[in-house]
Design a protein around this motif. Structure first.
Motif, mmCIF file in Angstrom:
data_model
loop_
_atom_site.group_PDB
_atom_site.id
_atom_site.type_symbol
_atom_site.label_atom_id
_atom_site.label_comp_id
_atom_site.label_asym_id
_atom_site.label_seq_id
_atom_site.Cartn_x
_atom_site.Cartn_y
_atom_site.Cartn_z
ATOM 1 N N CYS A 67 48.396 16.608 62.300
ATOM 2 C CA CYS A 67 48.109 15.464 61.428
ATOM 3 C C CYS A 67 48.583 14.179 62.099
ATOM 4 N N ALA A 92 41.805 21.570 66.189
ATOM 5 C CA ALA A 92 41.267 21.594 64.832
ATOM 6 C C ALA A 92 40.096 22.552 64.731
ATOM 7 N N ARG A 250 38.552 22.080 61.349
ATOM 8 C CA ARG A 250 37.195 21.562 61.143
ATOM 9 C C ARG A 250 36.166 22.538 61.639
ATOM 10 N N PRO A 251 35.266 22.931 60.735
ATOM 11 C CA PRO A 251 35.367 22.643 59.316
ATOM 12 C C PRO A 251 36.499 23.452 58.701
ATOM 13 N N ASN A 252 36.933 23.062 57.508
ATOM 14 C CA ASN A 252 38.065 23.792 56.925
ATOM 15 C C ASN A 252 37.591 24.913 55.992
ATOM 16 N N THR A 253 36.538 25.548 56.388
ATOM 17 C CA THR A 253 35.946 26.612 55.581
ATOM 18 C C THR A 253 36.866 27.827 55.448
ATOM 19 N N TYR A 256 39.086 27.481 52.468
ATOM 20 C CA TYR A 256 38.409 27.727 51.192
ATOM 21 C C TYR A 256 38.089 29.210 51.005
ATOM 22 N N GLY A 278 50.809 9.540 52.235
ATOM 23 C CA GLY A 278 50.108 9.312 53.497
ATOM 24 C C GLY A 278 49.405 10.544 54.039
ATOM 25 N N ASP A 280 46.481 12.175 54.154
ATOM 26 C CA ASP A 280 45.057 12.047 53.836
ATOM 27 C C ASP A 280 44.370 13.407 53.810
ATOM 28 N N LEU A 281 44.820 14.285 54.703
ATOM 29 C CA LEU A 281 44.117 15.557 54.854
ATOM 30 C C LEU A 281 44.120 16.357 53.554
ATOM 31 N N ARG A 283 45.095 15.110 50.416
ATOM 32 C CA ARG A 283 44.646 14.330 49.257
ATOM 33 C C ARG A 283 43.124 14.334 49.158
ATOM 34 N N ALA A 284 42.478 14.306 50.310
ATOM 35 C CA ALA A 284 41.013 14.235 50.310
ATOM 36 C C ALA A 284 40.374 15.525 49.794
ATOM 37 N N GLN A 287 39.149 16.826 45.121
ATOM 38 C CA GLN A 287 37.860 16.977 44.444
ATOM 39 C C GLN A 287 37.119 18.210 44.942
ATOM 40 N N SER A 288 37.214 18.451 46.241
ATOM 41 C CA SER A 288 36.541 19.638 46.793
ATOM 42 C C SER A 288 37.137 20.913 46.205
ATOM 43 N N GLU A 291 35.777 21.390 42.732
ATOM 44 C CA GLU A 291 34.382 21.825 42.762
ATOM 45 C C GLU A 291 34.255 23.275 43.244
#
Lengths: 352, 465
Positions: A67, A92, A250-253, A256, A278, A280-281, A283-284, A287-288, A291
């Motif tokens: 990070c 990544a 990346r991707p962070n599949t 999930y 701080g 970001d990784l 916090r972003a 929403q994902s 969902e």
């Protein structure tokens, strides 16, 4: 000499094979988050790591490049303690031969750093033995998760990352049956913040899955012993690169996919996304995560305290009240049974 | 053209520019297809911020702004003509060189949407829509790209998306990951964290003069091979080394022009061109504003304007303006105007893509050359490396002060600004400040103004000592 590492994706087995003590920084008793006093937008954890290294002239630290905050923290650390700081470039991506080459080259470079600090060149047999030992401990720890309450389990994981030893997991006293199973997801949860686990329990939940960087997720690397016998470094590379699961990838599949299995297995009813300022990784992903799993997500920002500030507690209580009221709906309540067996316990004796 | 009308170089507001435009047209100004009065961008596209900016009064600057502000339309026209559109993200300057080496391919940076909220004074609602997509105001304004993809009201949907990852800004890679989850597949390529070669380790010289381990160059080269394969697949024909070599030569044409422009503008005793136009000119090197040939023409005209002004001793700002080195791009373009209003001038800059200004080696195998260029990115290496280049440029351009513009919500800014300022103070002794600049900074102008004034006063005080 003690070598402290900032991420579970830095192979402790490799450090120990150099005859040095490997310790996870997140579990250092004197990692002082309260004294970190980070500037605006600076991660308190990364700041605390820099401060810790300054106070421990007898030790060295291996930072992970995973990070921005940690990369920049290394920038600071290397100015203050250049000979005792190392940045391990964790790719990544993981799907390409290049990623494997990078990881292997970083291991070799780390080896030279460790030897310069007094470590010895690793012996193949010793490394194979360590990988086998680590495999067993990681599996048993993962298998022990269902029997253990979250705080005790966090302590067991911490002990493994602290000195490689294996705590005996004693079955813990049960929580009330109505405690809401939650997944605690996010970056590092250092010891100083374990109060969050109790706070969640007091609010009527239970951490059925600790998916923070210092929880069960950190135990996932597994090593192919057949490969290790011919090329132990390749087994180490494959073990980490092939099994690590994190948000920076990346991707962070993979994150999930793994979380999906766990959420289903543990009948998780809500996610608590825990992150430092701080970050970001993570916090972003809020929403994902909502969902992907169609579950409520509470985003909690780590402060200087133990994760149980009045504000955090208030939000936790409100979150759990909502989940409990949802449970009064029979359709939802039907999913709130005892968790099934932990998926990790179903792993074959010889990993992929 | 400006001299032929007897106008000395100066800055004009939008209304004055439109009056001047009419006069220039009457005097015979010929323009490319995308030309026209600047004021039309306000009414046709909603670029409201232009009303609060001041622009250089040259015809060359007019062309520059029109070129910049018509990019989305030009991309749509290219799509209509059946050209392929590549959305390249984060690497800032490398993948577009590859994409433009292919016929009938255009590459652009969706990252550029980060200036849309500024240009449209947030009237576009992009940031509010990004909130709803889960990326709130605590993130870098580049989050505007998320709804821009969804609405297609700004740039057309790319045929292929490619993004560098690894040691790149977290805020960007996090937003790009969100974009992928929203249904836009991305080809990710790895950028390792650049480090200094160990003693005795084979090393390569990078554009800009730095060094990187040869093995890192090889990895990036391998990753760019994957990008090459993706581009080849997109157009159904291989992207050859010969095409890449031509592409590099053309990119260097642009970079040489920009280098000459920077040299002339920063080196002049009095500023021949305002900071805003210089910033826009630098940006053209990233992806050629979606038209490589036109970029060459735009920069060439701007260079002639600057050289003419320098030769005639003309300047657009006061001769005693304080020479300021500027670090990081500004989320609100207006701030650069304000610096000049208070008596400063930009005499050097690191807008986070200095690697896109350096010449790409032409004697190396093309992907090796591009790998070295990508690795020279100031954001993928130690902040100390970036600070070292800034210190050298502060010295070279005679900077008297330094501004670090903080990008709101950008995870790298929290630390790197402090390191850069510390280095500049220690090695050059300049006064420095750190300014956080939101996409529309009007509400913060009193604070920003007073901080800029304080910096300039400190710099002037040093002159007398």
């Amino acid at each position: 000499m003690q070598i402290f590492f900032s991420s579970p994706w830095i192979p402790a087995e490799w450090i120990r094979a150099h005859g040095l003590e490997a310790r996870a920084l997140g579990f250092a008793p004197d990692l002082d988050l309260a004294a970190a006093r980070p500037g605006a937008g600076v991660c308190a954890y990364a700041e605390a790591v820099v401060g810790w290294l300054e106070r421990h002239a007898e030790s060295a630290a291996v930072f992970a490049s995973t990070c921005d905050q940690m990369r920049r923290a290394f920038d600071i650390a290397t100015r203050r303690a250049p000979s005792r700081s190392f940045l391990f470039n964790v790719p990544a991506t993981w799907q390409t031969p290049t990623a494997g080459q990078m990881f292997r080259a970083e291991l070799e470079r780390l080896g030279r750093f460790l030897e310069a600090l007094g470590g010895r060149a690793p012996q193949a047999e010793d490394l194979v033995r360590r990988l086998a030992d680590s495999n067993g401990k990681r599996r048993r720890l993962l298998a022990g998760a269902p029997r253990c309450r979250a705080h005790a389990y966090a302590a067991a994981v911490a002990r493994f990352h602290w000195d490689g030893s294996e705590a005996v997991i004693e079955p813990s006293g049960p929580l009330p049956a109505e405690a809401v199973p939650l997944a605690l997801v996010g970056g590092p949860l250092p010891m100083a913040h374990w109060g969050l686990i109790e706070a969640l329990e007091r609010a009527g939940g239970r951490v059925a899955l600790n998916a923070t960087e210092t929880g069960e997720r950190s135990l996932l690397p597994q090593f192919r012993l057949d490969q290790a016998r011919t090329d132990p470094v390749a087994a180490l590379v494959h073990g980490y690169l092939g099994h690590s699961v994190d948000v920076f990838q990346r991707p962070n599949t993979r994150l999930y996919a793994w979380l999906g299995q766990q959420v289903a297995a543990w009948r998780i009813r809500g996610l608590v996304l825990w992150h430092f300022v701080g970050c970001d990784l993570w916090r972003a992903e809020a929403q994902s995560l909502r969902e992907a799993f169609r579950l409520p997500v509470l985003v909690l920002e780590a402060g200087e305290g133990a994760g149980d500030s009045p504000r955090s507690l208030g939000r936790l209580e409100a979150f759990l009240e909502l989940l409990k009221s949802a449970a009064s709906n029979p359709a939802v309540a039907a999913t709130a049974d005892k968790p099934e067996a932990h998926p990790a316990t179903e792993a074959s004796e010889e990993p992929r | 053209m400006s001299e032929s009308l007897g106008d000395a170089p100066r800055k004009l507001g939008l209304d004055a520019w439109d009056q001047r435009y009419a006069a220039l047209r009457q005097a015979g100004l010929s323009e490319p297809e995308y030309g026209g009065p600047l004021g039309r961008h306000v009414f046709e596209r909603g670029d409201l911020r232009l009303r609060h900016l001041e622009f250089d009064n040259s015809a060359a600057a007019l062309r520059l702004w029109n070129f910049l502000l018509t990019e989305n339309e030009r991309l749509r026209q290219a799509r209509t003509r059946g050209e392929k559109i590549v959305g390249t993200m984060k690497d800032l300057g490398t993948v577009p060189v590859m994409a433009y080496a292919l016929p009938r391919v255009r590459a652009f940076y969706p990252d550029g949407a980060w200036w849309t909220p500024c240009l449209m004074e947030c009237s576009d609602g992009l940031l509010q829509q990004a909130d709803l997509q889960g990326i709130d105001g605590s993130f870098c304004p580049v989050r505007a790209l998320l709804p821009a993809f969804e609405t297609e009201a700004h740039f057309p949907q790319p045929d292929w998306l490619v993004c560098s990852t690894g040691a790149v800004c977290d805020d960007f890679t996090a937003i790009a990951q969100r974009l992928e989850r929203l249904g836009h597949p991305i080809c990710w390529w790895e950028m390792p964290r650049r480090r200094s070669p160990d003693p005795g380790e084979p090393a390569c010289t990078l554009p800009g003069g730095g060094l990187a381990p040869a093995v890192q160059v090889q990895w990036v080269r391998d990753e760019l091979e994957r990008v090459r394969a993706g581009l080849s697949g997109l157009v159904g024909q291989p992207l050859t080394d010969e095409q890449l070599r031509d592409g590099i030569r053309e990119a260097n044409r642009v970079r040489r022009l920009l280098g000459a422009l920077r040299e002339a503008a920063h080196g002049a005793p009095s500023a021949p061109l305002p900071a805003l136009e210089l910033l826009v000119a630098e940006m053209l090197t990233l992806h050629f504003c979606s038209d490589r040939d036109e970029t060459v023409a735009v920069l060439a005209e701007l260079l002639v304007e600057v050289q003419t002004r320098c030769a005639q001793g003309h300047a657009v700002l006061a001769a005693n303006a304080v020479r300021v080195y500027w670090v990081n791009p500004v989320a609100d373009l207006r701030v650069l105007n304000r610096l000049e209003e208070w008596g400063g001038r930009v005499c050097g800059s690191d807008y986070m893509f200095t690697h896109a200004l350096d010449l790409i080696p032409e004697t190396l195998p093309p992907l090796e050359a591009l790998a070295r260029t990508a690795l020279a990115d100031p954001m993928v290496g130690p902040t100390a490396d970036r600070a070292e280049r800034i210190v050298a440029e502060c010295r070279a351009w005679g900077a008297e002060a330094l501004v670090v513009a903080r990008i709101p919500g950008a995870s790298h800014c929290a630390r790197e600004g402090a390191i850069i300022r510390e280095e500049v103070r220690a090695k050059v002794g300049l006064p420095t400040i750190d300014l956080e600049i939101p996409p529309v900074c009007d509400a913060m102008l009193p604070t920003l103004d007073s901080r800029l004034q304080a910096l300039l006063e400190a710099a002037r005080a040093r002159r007398s000592t």
